[in-house]
Design a protein around this motif. Structure first.
Motif, PDB file in Angstrom:
ATOM      1  N   LEU A 119      -5.372   7.692   8.912  1.00 26.89           N
ATOM      2  CA  LEU A 119      -6.337   6.657   9.285  1.00 26.89           C
ATOM      3  C   LEU A 119      -7.249   6.308   8.115  1.00 26.89           C
ATOM      4  O   LEU A 119      -7.692   5.166   7.982  1.00 26.89           O
ATOM      5  N   SER A 120      -7.505   7.275   7.268  1.00 29.38           N
ATOM      6  CA  SER A 120      -8.399   7.020   6.133  1.00 29.38           C
ATOM      7  C   SER A 120      -7.810   6.008   5.159  1.00 29.38           C
ATOM      8  O   SER A 120      -8.525   5.477   4.312  1.00 29.38           O
ATOM      9  N   ASP A 121      -6.519   5.724   5.271  1.00 24.43           N
ATOM     10  CA  ASP A 121      -5.921   4.689   4.441  1.00 24.43           C
ATOM     11  C   ASP A 121      -6.194   3.288   4.980  1.00 24.43           C
ATOM     12  O   ASP A 121      -5.875   2.303   4.320  1.00 24.43           O
ATOM     13  N   PHE A 122      -6.729   3.197   6.192  1.00 18.74           N
ATOM     14  CA  PHE A 122      -6.891   1.898   6.843  1.00 18.74           C
ATOM     15  C   PHE A 122      -8.316   1.761   7.381  1.00 18.74           C
ATOM     16  O   PHE A 122      -8.612   2.227   8.483  1.00 18.74           O
ATOM     17  N   PRO A 123      -9.165   1.106   6.629  1.00 18.72           N
ATOM     18  CA  PRO A 123     -10.558   0.962   7.092  1.00 18.72           C
ATOM     19  C   PRO A 123     -10.658   0.362   8.491  1.00 18.72           C
ATOM     20  O   PRO A 123     -11.536   0.760   9.278  1.00 18.72           O
ATOM     21  N   ALA A 124      -9.772  -0.567   8.831  1.00 16.30           N
ATOM     22  CA  ALA A 124      -9.856  -1.202  10.149  1.00 16.30           C
ATOM     23  C   ALA A 124      -9.696  -0.185  11.274  1.00 16.30           C
ATOM     24  O   ALA A 124     -10.275  -0.338  12.361  1.00 16.30           O
ATOM     25  N   LEU A 125      -8.940   0.854  11.040  1.00 20.47           N
ATOM     26  CA  LEU A 125      -8.689   1.833  12.099  1.00 20.47           C
ATOM     27  C   LEU A 125      -9.796   2.872  12.202  1.00 20.47           C
ATOM     28  O   LEU A 125      -9.725   3.784  13.028  1.00 20.47           O
ATOM     29  N   GLN A 126     -10.793   2.718  11.389  1.00 18.71           N
ATOM     30  CA  GLN A 126     -11.955   3.598  11.516  1.00 18.71           C
ATOM     31  C   GLN A 126     -13.093   2.894  12.238  1.00 18.71           C
ATOM     32  O   GLN A 126     -14.190   3.430  12.351  1.00 18.71           O
ATOM     33  N   GLU A 127     -12.808   1.681  12.703  1.00 17.87           N
ATOM     34  CA  GLU A 127     -13.823   0.900  13.414  1.00 17.87           C
ATOM     35  C   GLU A 127     -13.338   0.573  14.822  1.00 17.87           C
ATOM     36  O   GLU A 127     -12.142   0.445  15.060  1.00 17.87           O
ATOM     37  N   PHE A 137       0.827  -1.184   0.000  1.00 20.71           N
ATOM     38  CA  PHE A 137       0.000   0.000   0.000  1.00 20.71           C
ATOM     39  C   PHE A 137       0.871   1.246   0.000  1.00 20.71           C
ATOM     40  O   PHE A 137       0.489   2.291   0.476  1.00 20.71           O
ATOM     41  N   VAL A 138       2.014   1.110  -0.611  1.00 26.87           N
ATOM     42  CA  VAL A 138       2.946   2.233  -0.576  1.00 26.87           C
ATOM     43  C   VAL A 138       2.302   3.461  -1.181  1.00 26.87           C
ATOM     44  O   VAL A 138       1.876   3.462  -2.315  1.00 26.87           O
ATOM     45  N   LYS A 139       2.196   4.476  -0.407  1.00 27.15           N
ATOM     46  CA  LYS A 139       1.742   5.767  -0.898  1.00 27.15           C
ATOM     47  C   LYS A 139       2.791   6.768  -0.467  1.00 27.15           C
ATOM     48  O   LYS A 139       2.551   7.679   0.294  1.00 27.15           O
ATOM     49  N   LEU A 140       3.967   6.516  -0.913  1.00 29.24           N
ATOM     50  CA  LEU A 140       5.109   7.281  -0.479  1.00 29.24           C
ATOM     51  C   LEU A 140       5.260   7.210   1.041  1.00 29.24           C
ATOM     52  O   LEU A 140       5.345   8.214   1.728  1.00 29.24           O
ATOM     53  N   LEU A 141       5.230   6.033   1.552  1.00 33.13           N
ATOM     54  CA  LEU A 141       5.530   5.805   2.952  1.00 33.13           C
ATOM     55  C   LEU A 141       7.040   5.663   3.028  1.00 33.13           C
ATOM     56  O   LEU A 141       7.596   4.632   2.728  1.00 33.13           O
ATOM     57  N   THR A 142       7.675   6.704   3.375  1.00 34.12           N
ATOM     58  CA  THR A 142       9.075   6.833   3.061  1.00 34.12           C
ATOM     59  C   THR A 142       9.885   7.234   4.270  1.00 34.12           C
ATOM     60  O   THR A 142       9.471   8.069   5.058  1.00 34.12           O
ATOM     61  N   PHE A 143      11.033   6.640   4.362  1.00 30.68           N
ATOM     62  CA  PHE A 143      11.953   6.990   5.422  1.00 30.68           C
ATOM     63  C   PHE A 143      13.255   7.479   4.824  1.00 30.68           C
ATOM     64  O   PHE A 143      13.580   7.160   3.692  1.00 30.68           O
ATOM     65  N   PRO A 153       5.423   5.931  21.335  1.00 32.93           N
ATOM     66  CA  PRO A 153       4.683   7.182  21.559  1.00 32.93           C
ATOM     67  C   PRO A 153       4.140   7.741  20.247  1.00 32.93           C
ATOM     68  O   PRO A 153       4.734   7.547  19.182  1.00 32.93           O
ATOM     69  N   PHE A 154       3.029   8.420  20.336  1.00 33.30           N
ATOM     70  CA  PHE A 154       2.416   9.000  19.129  1.00 33.30           C
ATOM     71  C   PHE A 154       1.501  10.142  19.544  1.00 33.30           C
ATOM     72  O   PHE A 154       1.172  10.299  20.724  1.00 33.30           O
ATOM     73  N   GLU A 155       1.102  10.935  18.568  1.00 30.70           N
ATOM     74  CA  GLU A 155       0.075  11.946  18.768  1.00 30.70           C
ATOM     75  C   GLU A 155      -1.024  11.724  17.733  1.00 30.70           C
ATOM     76  O   GLU A 155      -0.744  11.330  16.605  1.00 30.70           O
ATOM     77  N   PHE A 156      -2.240  11.984  18.153  1.00 31.40           N
ATOM     78  CA  PHE A 156      -3.397  11.919  17.253  1.00 31.40           C
ATOM     79  C   PHE A 156      -3.934  13.328  17.092  1.00 31.40           C
ATOM     80  O   PHE A 156      -4.152  14.027  18.086  1.00 31.40           O
ATOM     81  N   ASP A 157      -4.140  13.744  15.857  1.00 30.50           N
ATOM     82  CA  ASP A 157      -4.595  15.127  15.631  1.00 30.50           C
ATOM     83  C   ASP A 157      -6.093  15.282  15.837  1.00 30.50           C
ATOM     84  O   ASP A 157      -6.644  16.358  15.609  1.00 30.50           O
ATOM     85  N   GLY A 158      -6.760  14.219  16.259  1.00 29.38           N
ATOM     86  CA  GLY A 158      -8.188  14.278  16.496  1.00 29.38           C
ATOM     87  C   GLY A 158      -9.005  14.138  15.229  1.00 29.38           C
ATOM     88  O   GLY A 158     -10.230  14.113  15.279  1.00 29.38           O
ATOM     89  N   ASN A 159      -8.306  14.015  14.118  1.00 33.74           N
ATOM     90  CA  ASN A 159      -9.022  13.933  12.844  1.00 33.74           C
ATOM     91  C   ASN A 159      -8.617  12.671  12.087  1.00 33.74           C
ATOM     92  O   ASN A 159      -9.299  11.648  12.148  1.00 33.74           O
ATOM     93  N   ASP A 160      -7.470  12.739  11.402  1.00 37.80           N
ATOM     94  CA  ASP A 160      -7.128  11.631  10.505  1.00 37.80           C
ATOM     95  C   ASP A 160      -5.674  11.195  10.603  1.00 37.80           C
ATOM     96  O   ASP A 160      -5.279  10.256   9.933  1.00 37.80           O
ATOM     97  N   GLY A 185     -10.469  -2.145  15.818  1.00 37.92           N
ATOM     98  CA  GLY A 185      -9.727  -2.413  14.598  1.00 37.92           C
ATOM     99  C   GLY A 185      -8.238  -2.498  14.875  1.00 37.92           C
ATOM    100  O   GLY A 185      -7.737  -1.971  15.881  1.00 37.92           O
ATOM    101  N   SER A 186      -7.514  -3.159  13.988  1.00 36.11           N
ATOM    102  CA  SER A 186      -6.092  -3.391  14.220  1.00 36.11           C
ATOM    103  C   SER A 186      -5.403  -3.618  12.884  1.00 36.11           C
ATOM    104  O   SER A 186      -5.930  -4.331  12.021  1.00 36.11           O
ATOM    105  N   VAL A 187      -4.234  -3.020  12.685  1.00 39.11           N
ATOM    106  CA  VAL A 187      -3.419  -3.284  11.498  1.00 39.11           C
ATOM    107  C   VAL A 187      -1.982  -3.519  11.948  1.00 39.11           C
ATOM    108  O   VAL A 187      -1.543  -3.024  12.997  1.00 39.11           O
ATOM    109  N   ARG A 188      -1.252  -4.269  11.120  1.00 40.86           N
ATOM    110  CA  ARG A 188       0.163  -4.537  11.409  1.00 40.86           C
ATOM    111  C   ARG A 188       0.988  -4.081  10.212  1.00 40.86           C
ATOM    112  O   ARG A 188       0.718  -4.474   9.077  1.00 40.86           O
ATOM    113  N   LEU A 189       1.987  -3.278  10.460  1.00 44.69           N
ATOM    114  CA  LEU A 189       2.803  -2.675   9.411  1.00 44.69           C
ATOM    115  C   LEU A 189       4.264  -2.993   9.648  1.00 44.69           C
ATOM    116  O   LEU A 189       4.742  -2.987  10.783  1.00 44.69           O
ATOM    117  N   GLY A 190       4.989  -3.238   8.556  1.00 40.48           N
ATOM    118  CA  GLY A 190       6.403  -3.533   8.716  1.00 40.48           C
ATOM    119  C   GLY A 190       7.168  -3.272   7.436  1.00 40.48           C
ATOM    120  O   GLY A 190       6.584  -3.068   6.364  1.00 40.48           O
TER     121      GLY A 190
END
Ligand code: FES
Length: 247
Positions: A49-57, A8-14, A143-150, A60-65
């Protein structure tokens, strides 16, 4: 183990991007979804989050690597991480390394309400706390921050790397050389855009100075890599990306 690697690469870039502006080099510690803040060693990774339907429910849970999983363990250096969402809109970002003996744990099972380690049956709650042994310590939380939106902005300590750009002699259309370290079992690509407001495009490259620029990805071996790109514009921004997979 055969891993369903839905790409699902959408320029997920490091890594750092390097730009060429009017013949001068300019280093940017910033790239579309991943930033390397000045003075910090860890990457800041942004998830939509809009890239991951599971995280809108709820639950929900996704695993990324960035590297595959072999028989219970990562094939490369890095464990994937899980993002979980509970029934109250709270998120948890957990490392997938089981705290018993290091197997890779799966996503949260929202029918059994558990993260169940496949190796010896340790059970973790949605926030990574231990529900049942043999593990005695919780999964590591990032650790993470959520912007309250997406957007979740996740602090990943060890996935960052630097990219060095050089312009080779030969006139205005000479080649560009990119040097960067690689991690084993991670797939790298190169992106280019002429101006910051332009969309990133996949760039092809050569692995030898005089060879054809006909490759678009490279598997990391844990050693430094050098690649060469044909310049199509006098200015532009190049970025080396690591492919990230939902797995
Ligand atoms: S490695 Fe997970 S329970 Fe043993």
């Amino acid at each position: 183990m055969n891993i369903p690697r839905r790409r699902f690469v959408k320029l997920l870039t490091f890594g750092t991007a390097t730009s060429l502006v009017a013949g001068k080099f300019c280093r940017h510690n910033l790239l579309a979804y991943c930033e390397l803040p000045p003075g910090q060693e860890g990457a800041v990774f942004k998830i939509r989050l809009s890239d991951f339907p599971a995280l809108q429910e709820d639950y929900g849970s996704v695993r990324l690597g960035i590297n595959p999983i072999g028989s219970d363990f990562p094939d490369g250096l890095f464990y994937p991480f899980i993002i979980n969402r509970d029934g109250f809109g709270n998120f948890y970002v957990l490392d997938c390394e089981c705290r018993h003996a290091g197997c890779v744990v799966p996503t949260y099972d929202n029918t059994e309400f558990v993260i169940l380690c496949p190796c010896h049956g340790s059970r973790y709650d949605i926030d990574g706390s231990v529900l049942g042994g043999p593990a005695t310590e919780p999964l590591h939380q990032y650790p993470f921050e959520f912007d309250g939106n997406d957007t979740l902005t996740i602090h990943v300590p060890c996935w960052a790397f630097n990219t060095q750009l050089s312009i080779l002699p030969g006139g205005p259309n000479s080649r560009v050389q990119l040097d960067f370290p690689t991690f084993p079992q991670v797939t790298y690509e190169v992106r280019f855009r002429e101006r910051p407001q332009d969309p990133w495009t996949l760039a092809s490259f050569a692995t030898t100075l005089g060879g054809p620029a006909d490759q678009t990805s490279r598997l990391g071996l844990g050693t430094p890599a050098t690649i060469y790109l044909d310049r199509t514009t006098p200015t532009g921004l190049y970025a080396v990306s690591m492919d990230l997979f939902e797995m």
